[in-house]
Design a protein around this motif. Structure first.
Motif, PDB file in Angstrom:
ATOM      1  N   THR A  63     -10.745  -3.040  -9.139  1.00 19.86           N
ATOM      2  CA  THR A  63      -9.655  -4.122  -9.339  1.00 19.86           C
ATOM      3  C   THR A  63      -9.276  -4.145  -7.850  1.00 19.86           C
ATOM      4  OG1 THR A  63      -8.060  -2.288  -9.846  1.00 19.86           O
ATOM      5  CG2 THR A  63      -9.039  -3.664 -11.551  1.00 19.86           C
ATOM      6  N   GLY A  64      -9.637  -3.399  -6.996  1.00 25.61           N
ATOM      7  CA  GLY A  64      -9.053  -3.197  -5.361  1.00 25.61           C
ATOM      8  C   GLY A  64      -7.809  -2.609  -5.432  1.00 25.61           C
ATOM      9  N   GLU A  65      -7.457  -1.944  -6.410  1.00 22.30           N
ATOM     10  CA  GLU A  65      -5.881  -1.077  -6.467  1.00 22.30           C
ATOM     11  C   GLU A  65      -6.026   0.222  -5.694  1.00 22.30           C
ATOM     12  OE1 GLU A  65      -3.778  -3.190 -10.165  1.00 22.30           O
ATOM     13  OE2 GLU A  65      -5.345  -1.529 -10.469  1.00 22.30           O
ATOM     14  N   HIS A  66      -7.277   0.788  -5.957  1.00 19.61           N
ATOM     15  CA  HIS A  66      -7.756   2.267  -5.248  1.00 19.61           C
ATOM     16  C   HIS A  66      -8.496   1.955  -4.043  1.00 19.61           C
ATOM     17  CE1 HIS A  66      -6.519   4.360  -9.356  1.00 19.61           C
ATOM     18  NE2 HIS A  66      -5.560   3.553  -8.872  1.00 19.61           N
ATOM     19  N   LEU A  67      -7.909   2.269  -2.786  1.00 17.38           N
ATOM     20  CA  LEU A  67      -8.653   1.974  -1.681  1.00 17.38           C
ATOM     21  C   LEU A  67      -9.598   3.234  -1.116  1.00 17.38           C
ATOM     22  CD1 LEU A  67      -5.808  -0.136  -0.086  1.00 17.38           C
ATOM     23  CD2 LEU A  67      -7.599  -1.022  -1.609  1.00 17.38           C
ATOM     24  N   GLN A 101       0.754  -1.145   0.019  1.00 14.59           N
ATOM     25  CA  GLN A 101       0.138   0.066  -0.120  1.00 14.59           C
ATOM     26  C   GLN A 101       0.930   1.373  -0.071  1.00 14.59           C
ATOM     27  OE1 GLN A 101      -2.568  -0.725   3.493  1.00 14.59           O
ATOM     28  NE2 GLN A 101      -3.920  -2.192   2.352  1.00 14.59           N
ATOM     29  N   PHE A 102       0.377   2.330  -0.640  1.00 14.54           N
ATOM     30  CA  PHE A 102       0.937   3.562  -0.683  1.00 14.54           C
ATOM     31  C   PHE A 102       0.078   4.655  -0.601  1.00 14.54           C
ATOM     32  CE2 PHE A 102       3.126   0.603  -3.485  1.00 14.54           C
ATOM     33  CZ  PHE A 102       4.379   0.730  -3.081  1.00 14.54           C
ATOM     34  N   ILE A 115      -2.672   0.000   5.895  1.00 17.78           N
ATOM     35  CA  ILE A 115      -3.744   0.422   6.641  1.00 17.78           C
ATOM     36  C   ILE A 115      -3.834  -0.268   7.826  1.00 17.78           C
ATOM     37  CG2 ILE A 115      -6.434   0.184   6.471  1.00 17.78           C
ATOM     38  CD1 ILE A 115      -6.214   1.121   3.514  1.00 17.78           C
ATOM     39  N   GLY A 116      -4.108   0.145   8.865  1.00 17.14           N
ATOM     40  CA  GLY A 116      -4.230  -0.529  10.278  1.00 17.14           C
ATOM     41  C   GLY A 116      -5.370  -1.462  10.237  1.00 17.14           C
ATOM     42  N   PRO A 117      -5.051  -2.696  11.217  1.00 13.55           N
ATOM     43  CA  PRO A 117      -6.248  -3.498  11.153  1.00 13.55           C
ATOM     44  C   PRO A 117      -7.491  -2.879  11.754  1.00 13.55           C
ATOM     45  CG  PRO A 117      -4.418  -4.389  12.668  1.00 13.55           C
ATOM     46  CD  PRO A 117      -4.126  -2.977  11.886  1.00 13.55           C
TER      47      PRO A 117
END
Length: 104
Positions: A36-40, A2-3, A92-94
């Motif tokens: 696609t799950g790439e942009h969160l 992640q970025f 990203i934290g849990p």
């Protein structure tokens, strides 16, 4: 991986016009990345008057190489909207993972 992407628009007179001209393409690119799950996560950065002045996104790609490939095609980059871009690895934290759609 992640970025966080912190992207600042130009501050010249034409900056807002460039943003608005590229906005439809940016939103379409973001929608494809969400699928696609790439942009969160994404948000506009605002000044004190509520005017858009940049963007922040959390994205997930295998490596920085793929982030750079996406940025090379991102309409806010090709349209001259984002003038300063920071790319920072993150996780990203849990406690917050429920807020983002995970890749399957």
């Amino acid at each position: 991986m992640q970025f966080i992407i912190i992207a600042h628009d130009g501050d010249d007179e034409g900056a807002l016009a460039r943003r608005l001209a590229a906005r439809e393409g940016h939103l379409a690119t973001s929608a494809a990345g969400i699928k696609t799950g790439e942009h969160l996560v994404g948000a506009a950065l605002l000044d004190d008057a509520g005017k858009m002045r940049g963007s922040v996104m959390i994205v997930e790609y295998p490596s920085r190489k793929e982030v750079d490939e996406w940025l090379a095609k991102e309409p806010y980059v090709t349209g001259g909207v984002w003038k300063k871009i920071e790319v920072i690895p993150c996780k990203i934290g849990p406690s917050f993972e429920h807020l983002v759609k995970r890749k399957v």
